[in-house]
Design a protein around this motif. Sequence first.
Motif, PDB file in Angstrom:
ATOM      1  N   GLU A 126       0.161  74.122  -4.223  1.00  0.00           N
ATOM      2  CA  GLU A 126       0.833  75.281  -4.789  1.00  0.00           C
ATOM      3  C   GLU A 126       2.137  75.596  -4.066  1.00  0.00           C
ATOM      4  OE1 GLU A 126      -0.081  80.057  -5.361  1.00  0.00           O
ATOM      5  OE2 GLU A 126      -1.739  78.612  -5.362  1.00  0.00           O
TER       6      GLU A 126
ATOM      7  N   LYS B 216      -0.190  80.407 -13.439  1.00  0.00           N
ATOM      8  CA  LYS B 216      -1.635  80.589 -13.337  1.00  0.00           C
ATOM      9  C   LYS B 216      -2.124  81.675 -14.287  1.00  0.00           C
ATOM     10  CE  LYS B 216      -1.902  81.100  -8.825  1.00  0.00           C
ATOM     11  NZ  LYS B 216      -2.523  81.249  -7.464  1.00  0.00           N
TER      12      LYS B 216
ATOM     13  N   PRO C 173       4.383  80.345  -9.188  1.00  0.00           N
ATOM     14  CA  PRO C 173       2.990  79.931  -9.404  1.00  0.00           C
ATOM     15  C   PRO C 173       2.155  81.010 -10.082  1.00  0.00           C
ATOM     16  CG  PRO C 173       3.713  79.378  -7.187  1.00  0.00           C
ATOM     17  CD  PRO C 173       4.763  80.263  -7.780  1.00  0.00           C
TER      18      PRO C 173
ATOM     19  N   LEU D 166       0.126  72.809  -9.257  1.00  0.00           N
ATOM     20  CA  LEU D 166      -0.541  73.927  -8.593  1.00  0.00           C
ATOM     21  C   LEU D 166      -1.901  73.515  -8.045  1.00  0.00           C
ATOM     22  CD1 LEU D 166       0.251  76.806 -11.118  1.00  0.00           C
ATOM     23  CD2 LEU D 166       1.196  76.536  -8.832  1.00  0.00           C
TER      24      LEU D 166
END
Length: 369
Positions: free
Chosen positions: A228, A242, A238, A224
Amino acid sequence: MTNSVVEAPPAQVPDELTAGHSRWHGVRPFLPVVALVVAAIVPYSTANLPGIFEGPLNSPGTLQLLAICLVFGGLAAGYDLLFGRTGMLSFGHALYFAAGVYGTDVLVTRAGLPLWQAALLAVTGGTVLAALLGAVALRTVGIAFAMVTLAFAQVGAILVARDFGGLTGGEEGLPLDVSGLPPALVGVTNTVNLYWLALAYLTLVVFVVHRVSGSPTGRVLAGLRDDERRIGVLGLDPYRFKLVAFTLAGGLATAGGVVYCLIVGGASPHVTSSELTLSLLVMVVLGGPGTRWGPVLGGVLYMYLDHRLTAFGTSDAVNDLPAFLSRPLSQPLFVLGTVFILAVYFFPGGLAGLRTRLAPLLRLLPRRP
């Protein structure tokens, strides 16, 4: 006509195949354990280092300074999970540290809970807060993400400064009621126990960050940071990864706030300021983002210089200088900023990349036969 034979130069053995290099790599995995043992026995040392510390290593003042440095070393390592390893620039990380500080203080002082319950509730609440705010902030990316996290942190700072519900003490802060603490954590003579608690926190953060970084989740986080869109093409979400990193970093920061509250004996509004998050960013960049030990070294060094430069700025040595020198040198932030600029300029990889940058010079030094 005679044929001349030119002898080939002797083959050079690569450094990684030399005996010295092999011995170094055999010892290297044990260096963290050695560093941990040395840090654990510091309170038993009566060594006096003039100019570095104001008293012996086992004096309460020195141990408290070292404990604060250890806490911020762990805090910087947790922030690096966001910035250095996932590529997320958050300007609101101080909010979760403040949640640990004020959460512990309010629950012990106002609610009268025992420390272990207050600490557990504070860490749980800070982690849940990070998950909820992260779920909103991560809908944005880039500078918009940084601004959203800053906005959340500013809301927290305003609530603390205005003494929301009469709980935080406003601008004066909230002293910790030590009657609700275990006797082993109260008093100057027990500063050593707070030092060991700070060391345990740093060890926990380093262990968690390294375990996550070496796991499949850590490899996705590194992806990422680099690209990403490629992670999305691989069929991974993603946003979910995150959010995991954001929540985990927030929980680790909250735990650091609990330890910091015990060390300083209370809470003050400066822990909610955006300047603290900017300081964390400086710590990570100074040490080396995305490296194993760089953020820890950056956090420890930054807090040490911050405390020592404050004393240096009010010393007679600075006051006796001409005004054009004494005025800037009496400001710790000016000196820290100068050190940071020089470090970034000459060592862009931070303290962690210092050995690589100095490798050409080290090769010029004569080696023992």
